[in-house]
Design an enzyme around this catalytic site. Structure first.
Site, PDB file in Angstrom:
ATOM      1  N   ARG B  94       0.519 -17.600  -8.271  1.00 24.80           N
ATOM      2  CA  ARG B  94       1.195 -18.372  -9.321  1.00 24.80           C
ATOM      3  C   ARG B  94       2.535 -17.732  -9.666  1.00 24.80           C
ATOM      4  O   ARG B  94       3.530 -18.420  -9.875  1.00 24.80           O
ATOM      5  CB  ARG B  94       0.294 -18.501 -10.554  1.00 24.80           C
ATOM      6  CG  ARG B  94       0.658 -19.649 -11.485  1.00 24.80           C
ATOM      7  CD  ARG B  94       1.584 -19.234 -12.617  1.00 24.80           C
ATOM      8  NE  ARG B  94       1.028 -18.111 -13.334  1.00 24.80           N
ATOM      9  CZ  ARG B  94       1.696 -16.992 -13.595  1.00 24.80           C
ATOM     10  NH1 ARG B  94       2.956 -16.861 -13.265  1.00 24.80           N
ATOM     11  NH2 ARG B  94       1.111 -15.981 -14.206  1.00 24.80           N
ATOM     12  N   THR B 136      14.622  -7.711 -16.784  1.00 25.21           N
ATOM     13  CA  THR B 136      14.074  -6.463 -17.314  1.00 25.21           C
ATOM     14  C   THR B 136      14.742  -5.230 -16.687  1.00 25.21           C
ATOM     15  O   THR B 136      15.072  -5.221 -15.504  1.00 25.21           O
ATOM     16  CB  THR B 136      12.554  -6.411 -17.041  1.00 25.21           C
ATOM     17  OG1 THR B 136      11.977  -7.601 -17.553  1.00 25.21           O
ATOM     18  CG2 THR B 136      11.908  -5.201 -17.683  1.00 25.21           C
ATOM     19  N   GLY B 141      12.736  -4.012 -21.993  1.00 28.37           N
ATOM     20  CA  GLY B 141      11.809  -5.052 -21.579  1.00 28.37           C
ATOM     21  C   GLY B 141      11.706  -6.124 -22.632  1.00 28.37           C
ATOM     22  O   GLY B 141      12.259  -7.216 -22.498  1.00 28.37           O
ATOM     23  N   MET B 341     -20.763  -9.182 -16.573  1.00 26.06           N
ATOM     24  CA  MET B 341     -22.000  -9.891 -16.229  1.00 26.06           C
ATOM     25  C   MET B 341     -22.379  -9.723 -14.760  1.00 26.06           C
ATOM     26  O   MET B 341     -23.534  -9.872 -14.388  1.00 26.06           O
ATOM     27  CB  MET B 341     -21.862 -11.388 -16.541  1.00 26.06           C
ATOM     28  CG  MET B 341     -21.764 -11.662 -18.031  1.00 26.06           C
ATOM     29  SD  MET B 341     -21.572 -13.409 -18.372  1.00 26.06           S
ATOM     30  CE  MET B 341     -23.246 -13.991 -18.135  1.00 26.06           C
ATOM     31  N   GLU B 367       6.789 -11.882 -19.217  1.00 23.43           N
ATOM     32  CA  GLU B 367       7.212 -13.150 -19.837  1.00 23.43           C
ATOM     33  C   GLU B 367       6.988 -13.128 -21.342  1.00 23.43           C
ATOM     34  O   GLU B 367       6.596 -14.115 -21.942  1.00 23.43           O
ATOM     35  CB  GLU B 367       6.435 -14.322 -19.239  1.00 23.43           C
ATOM     36  CG  GLU B 367       6.520 -14.394 -17.741  1.00 23.43           C
ATOM     37  CD  GLU B 367       7.706 -15.207 -17.273  1.00 23.43           C
ATOM     38  OE1 GLU B 367       8.321 -15.888 -18.112  1.00 23.43           O
ATOM     39  OE2 GLU B 367       8.017 -15.141 -16.090  1.00 23.43           O
TER      40      GLU B 367
HETATM   41  C1  LIG Z   1       4.058  -7.103 -12.156  1.00 25.46           C
HETATM   42  C2  LIG Z   1       5.224  -7.401 -13.016  1.00 25.46           C
HETATM   43  C3  LIG Z   1       6.178  -8.317 -12.624  1.00 25.46           C
HETATM   44  C4  LIG Z   1       7.298  -8.568 -13.408  1.00 25.46           C
HETATM   45  N1  LIG Z   1       8.255  -9.443 -12.949  1.00 25.46           N
HETATM   46  C5  LIG Z   1       9.432  -9.545 -13.630  1.00 25.46           C
HETATM   47  C6  LIG Z   1      10.523 -10.304 -13.101  1.00 25.46           C
HETATM   48  O1  LIG Z   1      10.390 -10.948 -12.046  1.00 25.46           O
HETATM   49  N2  LIG Z   1      11.698 -10.310 -13.752  1.00 25.46           N
HETATM   50  C7  LIG Z   1      11.896  -9.612 -14.923  1.00 25.46           C
HETATM   51  O2  LIG Z   1      12.984  -9.653 -15.452  1.00 25.46           O
HETATM   52  N3  LIG Z   1      10.883  -8.895 -15.450  1.00 25.46           N
HETATM   53  C8  LIG Z   1       9.673  -8.833 -14.845  1.00 25.46           C
HETATM   54  N4  LIG Z   1       8.644  -8.068 -15.366  1.00 25.46           N
HETATM   55  C9  LIG Z   1       8.907  -7.295 -16.579  1.00 25.46           C
HETATM   56  C10 LIG Z   1       8.235  -7.786 -17.828  1.00 25.46           C
HETATM   57  O3  LIG Z   1       8.785  -8.998 -18.251  1.00 25.46           O
HETATM   58  C11 LIG Z   1       8.300  -6.687 -18.883  1.00 25.46           C
HETATM   59  O4  LIG Z   1       7.438  -5.677 -18.447  1.00 25.46           O
HETATM   60  C12 LIG Z   1       7.955  -7.155 -20.262  1.00 25.46           C
HETATM   61  O5  LIG Z   1       8.997  -7.946 -20.793  1.00 25.46           O
HETATM   62  C13 LIG Z   1       7.647  -6.015 -21.219  1.00 25.46           C
HETATM   63  O6  LIG Z   1       8.660  -5.077 -21.221  1.00 25.46           O
HETATM   64  P1  LIG Z   1       8.327  -3.519 -21.058  1.00 25.46           P
HETATM   65  O7  LIG Z   1       7.448  -3.371 -19.883  1.00 25.46           O
HETATM   66  O8  LIG Z   1       9.594  -2.807 -21.066  1.00 25.46           O
HETATM   67  O9  LIG Z   1       7.479  -3.174 -22.322  1.00 25.46           O
HETATM   68  P2  LIG Z   1       8.035  -2.746 -23.786  1.00 25.46           P
HETATM   69  O10 LIG Z   1       9.055  -3.750 -24.223  1.00 25.46           O
HETATM   70  O11 LIG Z   1       8.430  -1.334 -23.740  1.00 25.46           O
HETATM   71  O12 LIG Z   1       6.733  -2.919 -24.650  1.00 25.46           O
HETATM   72  C14 LIG Z   1       5.722  -1.898 -24.745  1.00 25.46           C
HETATM   73  C15 LIG Z   1       4.757  -2.263 -25.846  1.00 25.46           C
HETATM   74  O13 LIG Z   1       5.433  -2.382 -27.070  1.00 25.46           O
HETATM   75  C16 LIG Z   1       5.157  -3.609 -27.689  1.00 25.46           C
HETATM   76  N5  LIG Z   1       6.295  -4.042 -28.486  1.00 25.46           N
HETATM   77  C17 LIG Z   1       7.555  -4.309 -28.037  1.00 25.46           C
HETATM   78  N6  LIG Z   1       8.339  -4.668 -29.070  1.00 25.46           N
HETATM   79  C18 LIG Z   1       7.567  -4.638 -30.186  1.00 25.46           C
HETATM   80  C19 LIG Z   1       7.788  -4.928 -31.570  1.00 25.46           C
HETATM   81  N7  LIG Z   1       8.980  -5.337 -32.011  1.00 25.46           N
HETATM   82  N8  LIG Z   1       6.767  -4.790 -32.417  1.00 25.46           N
HETATM   83  C20 LIG Z   1       5.553  -4.393 -31.995  1.00 25.46           C
HETATM   84  N9  LIG Z   1       5.269  -4.117 -30.705  1.00 25.46           N
HETATM   85  C21 LIG Z   1       6.278  -4.240 -29.799  1.00 25.46           C
HETATM   86  C22 LIG Z   1       4.858  -4.546 -26.539  1.00 25.46           C
HETATM   87  O14 LIG Z   1       4.121  -5.665 -26.966  1.00 25.46           O
HETATM   88  C23 LIG Z   1       4.100  -3.638 -25.617  1.00 25.46           C
HETATM   89  O15 LIG Z   1       2.763  -3.572 -26.061  1.00 25.46           O
HETATM   90  C24 LIG Z   1       7.468  -7.865 -14.641  1.00 25.46           C
HETATM   91  C25 LIG Z   1       6.486  -6.987 -15.057  1.00 25.46           C
HETATM   92  C26 LIG Z   1       5.376  -6.742 -14.276  1.00 25.46           C
HETATM   93  C27 LIG Z   1       4.348  -5.771 -14.737  1.00 25.46           C
END
Ligand SMILES: Cc1cc2nc3c(=O)[nH]c(=O)nc-3n(C[C@H](O)[C@H](O)[C@H](O)COP(=O)(O)OP(=O)(O)OC[C@H]3O[C@@H](n4cnc5c(N)ncnc54)[C@H](O)[C@@H]3O)c2cc1C
Lengths: 258, 389
Positions: B94, B136, B141, B341, B367
């Site tokens: 997907r 990202t 992120g 399960m 996302e």
């Molecule tokens: C397999 C995979 C594929 C991906 N593919 C793409 C892609 O094609 N293109 C792309 O651009 N990105 C992609 N991503 C990136 C993805 O969109 C990001 O990982 C995501 O947006 C989260 O950002 P981060 O990992 O930096 O986490 P962070 O932003 O560092 O977040 C860490 C934690 O903090 C929490 N948090 C953040 N802000 C707050 C707040 N204000 N208050 C409370 N809690 C908060 C979050 O909910 C999370 O639990 C991919 C990620 C993965 C794992």
């Protein structure tokens, strides 16, 4: 070239079947249906002719409202138009009744080839094809595994027992009842499905094709269907894998099977 | 064993016949072509069955909801059902379609010039070109507005510098939609793989979404012609608009993963004899199954309504947030429960529950994380943004 493909909608192969309350057929309520597998290969064979050049592919089916889904699938795969015949008197139709209806449909136009599946997955009669050919007074070949159209005729390979093939040259118009697995059936593409919405789907009553309930009245009726009772005489072996193997070899020798 | 999709509330009856047809077609494709090979790809991290790309394209699954340029022009519900069926297979499958359609074709279609559309959309729809979406970064992120990637104007071109991380399909892409900060605002650029200074590298060691390629993009003084800038959008609303598309698909996709896990758990528990009777006959097991079925039904109703709203032009992005947040959350819980399960069998790849479970950890994060969607919803309800401080 104008091609008619006769399709039947049958219970989905994964559907869980239960025998209906009158014991003569399965419960149809709440189960999924699909195009009879043999007919998928027949349709694919026709669509390949269409892909190769000038051919119009018309699909026809007999059945209640639910069969329109199968016709839409066929249109989505690439058929040009569809004909759907239904009358409540056809609910218990036998093979001859079905063949008569299809013959009436086929006679309305001049088809060069009529394709159908060798048999249907649900009732297994394998009769509609040959009967239809007789009613149309055209030659037919069953268990078709290969077709080669050239100059108003078709070279057909037919499957015989034990892996032997029979080759024949058949003039058009003719009817071909095809075996499964003879080609790779395409999926209905999304664009095809969108286009299918605009393709003609003619609904016809028996009277529209010059028939009535009496003309298609079944000569054959089903007394009952049932699941065979559990047999007796099975010999359950027990023990470790080695022990079971030893017992099994002993048994095979005892029965003189080796 | 044939898959049976739960439809407890006969939601099927509310689908148009072509919507059902699309769903059944994609279901058959996934069953026949994808599921037989998914495990071998998941076993090698970062591997995808590329041989299926032409078939997926031929079916019309890339950008299926877009109009023109060789796209199928399906409505939003049909598009959602496609995502559901693909994710029933694997979140990686997907994701492939989401990125190609929602994050690459959608921005070109919506924000691109006519020349860009003609150059890329037919090729992307036919699977002859693959695209990726670079938003990202290692340090940004959830708050992409802080991105460090810079684009500096230099005559009729732009010079891009920066790093994008976690980019699905980066190393196999012909074109990357890269979002970069300019002097004024954030802009989108179509960066071709052969531009000097652009490099993509695979990221390894994932426990989750192993059947998908995840990459890092490095941009070092990459010169991008002005004609490759997406002319019709500026600011964060560009990437967020794309994410809204893809999130909509994820809300449906999560239902697919949940359906797969529920089906497996139901079947297994009926067949597994424990203490001389089927596991499914115990109250604790029934409680789990009843909960799963209820949550799936709610999730199905949520996305169907969301899809109809989208087609009527009445969708608000916070509605998508609610569906993404809820559906991924329940799918993940259902996957964990199904895994449980299945006992020890639940931890091997003969069964799908744990594969979906670990995949859904990614889906929960990308996302817009679960938390971020909660905050979007909170802001919508209260008028107060709780993202910062
Ligand atoms: C397999 C995979 C594929 C991906 N593919 C793409 C892609 O094609 N293109 C792309 O651009 N990105 C992609 N991503 C990136 C993805 O969109 C990001 O990982 C995501 O947006 C989260 O950002 P981060 O990992 O930096 O986490 P962070 O932003 O560092 O977040 C860490 C934690 O903090 C929490 N948090 C953040 N802000 C707050 C707040 N204000 N208050 C409370 N809690 C908060 C979050 O909910 C999370 O639990 C991919 C990620 C993965 C794992």
């Amino acid at each position: 070239m104008k091609i008619l493909v006769c399709l039947k909608q049958v219970p989905h192969k994964d559907a869980r079947l239960e025998i209906g309350s009158d014991g003569t057929w399965i419960k149809e309520d709440g189960i999924k249906f699909e195009i009879n597998d043999y007919d998928n290969y027949a349709l694919e064979e026709a669509l390949r002719l269409k892909d190769a050049g000038e051919a119009e592919v018309v699909v026809a089916t007999i059945g209640p409202d639910r069969v329109t889904q199968s016709l839409r699938t066929a249109l989505g795969m690439g058929a040009d138009r569809a004909i759907h015949v239904w009358d409540d008197s056809l609910a218990n139709a036998d093979s001859l009744g079905i063949a008569k209806v299809l013959a009436a449909v086929a006679k309305e136009e001049n088809f060069d080839v009529v394709f159908c599946g060798l048999m249907s997955d649900d009732s297994n009669y394998a009769m509609v094809g040959p009967m239809l050919a007789q009613l149309l007074d055209i030659p037919h070949v069953t268990a078709v595994v290969k077709t080669d159209f050239e100059n108003g005729a078709v070279k057909v390979e037919k499957e015989l027992e034990g892996g032997t093939l029979e080759v024949s040259q058949v003039p058009l118009p003719c009817l071909l009842a095809v075996q499964t697995g003879i080609n790779e059936v395409r999926y209905a593409s999304l664009k095809g499905i969108m286009q299918a919405k605009k393709k003609p789907l003619d609904k016809k009553a028996l009277s529209d094709i010059g028939l009535d309930g009496a003309a298609v009245a079944p000569k054959l009726s089903i007394e009952k269907i049932y699941t065979p009772p559990k047999g007796e005489g099975a010999n359950l072996l027990s023990g470790s894998a080695d022990e079971i193997a030893t017992q099994m070899v002993g048994k095979i020798k005892e029965l003189g099977l080796l | 064993m044939p898959f049976e999709a739960l439809d407890f509330y006969r939601i099927d009856d509310d689908l148009a016949s072509e919507e059902r047809l699309v769903r059944d077609t994609v279901r058959a494709f996934v069953e026949k072509e994808f599921l037989p090979c998914v495990v071998e790809h998941v076993r090698q991290d970062g591997s995808f069955p590329f041989e299926l790309v032409p078939k997926i394209a031929e079916l019309g699954l890339f950008g299926a909801n877009l109009q023109g340029y060789g796209c199928a022009g399906m409505n939003s519900v049909a598009y959602g059902l496609i995502m559901q069926e693909l994710e029933r297979g694997d979140s990686g499958l997907r994701s492939f379609a989401s990125v190609q359609g929602g994050l690459v074709m959608f921005p070109i279609h919506t924000y691109g010039s006519e020349e860009q559309k003609e150059r890329w959309l037919p090729a992307l729809a036919q699977g002859k070109a693959i695209g990726c979406f670079g938003l990202t970064e290692p340090d940004f992120g959830s708050n992409p507005g802080g991105m460090l990637t810079r684009a500096v104007r230099d005559g009729d071109r732009w010079i891009l510098n920066g790093t994008k991380r976690w980019i699905t399909n980066g190393t196999i892409s012909d074109v990357a939609v890269v979002w970069a900060q300019t002097e004024n605002d954030i802009q989108g650029f179509l960066v071709k793989k052969d531009f000097d200074g652009f490099e993509a590298r695979d990221m390894k060691g994932k426990f989750s979404l192993r059947g998908s390629i995840t990459s890092e993009l490095f941009l070092q003084d990459v010169a991008v012609p002005e004609s490759n800038r997406l002319p019709n959008v500026s600011g964060l609303k560009g990437p967020l608009g794309c994410l809204n598309q893809a999130r909509y698909g994820i809300a449906w996709g999560a239902v697919g993963a949940a359906l797969a896990c529920f089906d497996e758990a139901l079947r297994y528990s009926k067949e597994r004899i424990i203490f001389d009777r089927p596991l499914a006959g115990f109250q604790l097991a029934q409680q789990k199954l009843a909960w799963m079925a209820t949550e799936i039904t709610k999730a199905q109703l949520l996305v169907l309504r969301l899809g109809r709203l989208k087609d009527q032009g009445k969708l608000h992005h916070s509605m998508v947030s609610m569906a993404k947040m809820n559906n991924v959350d329940i799918a993940l819980r259902i996957a964990r429960m199904a895994r449980d399960m299945l006992g020890a069998n639940g931890i091997v790849d003969d069964y799908c529950a744990m594969r979906h479970m670990v995949n859904l950890e990614t889906v929960r994060t990308y996302e817009g994380t679960h938390d971020i969607h909660t905050l979007i919803l909170g802001r919508e309800l209260t008028g107060l943004a709780a993202f910062e401080g």
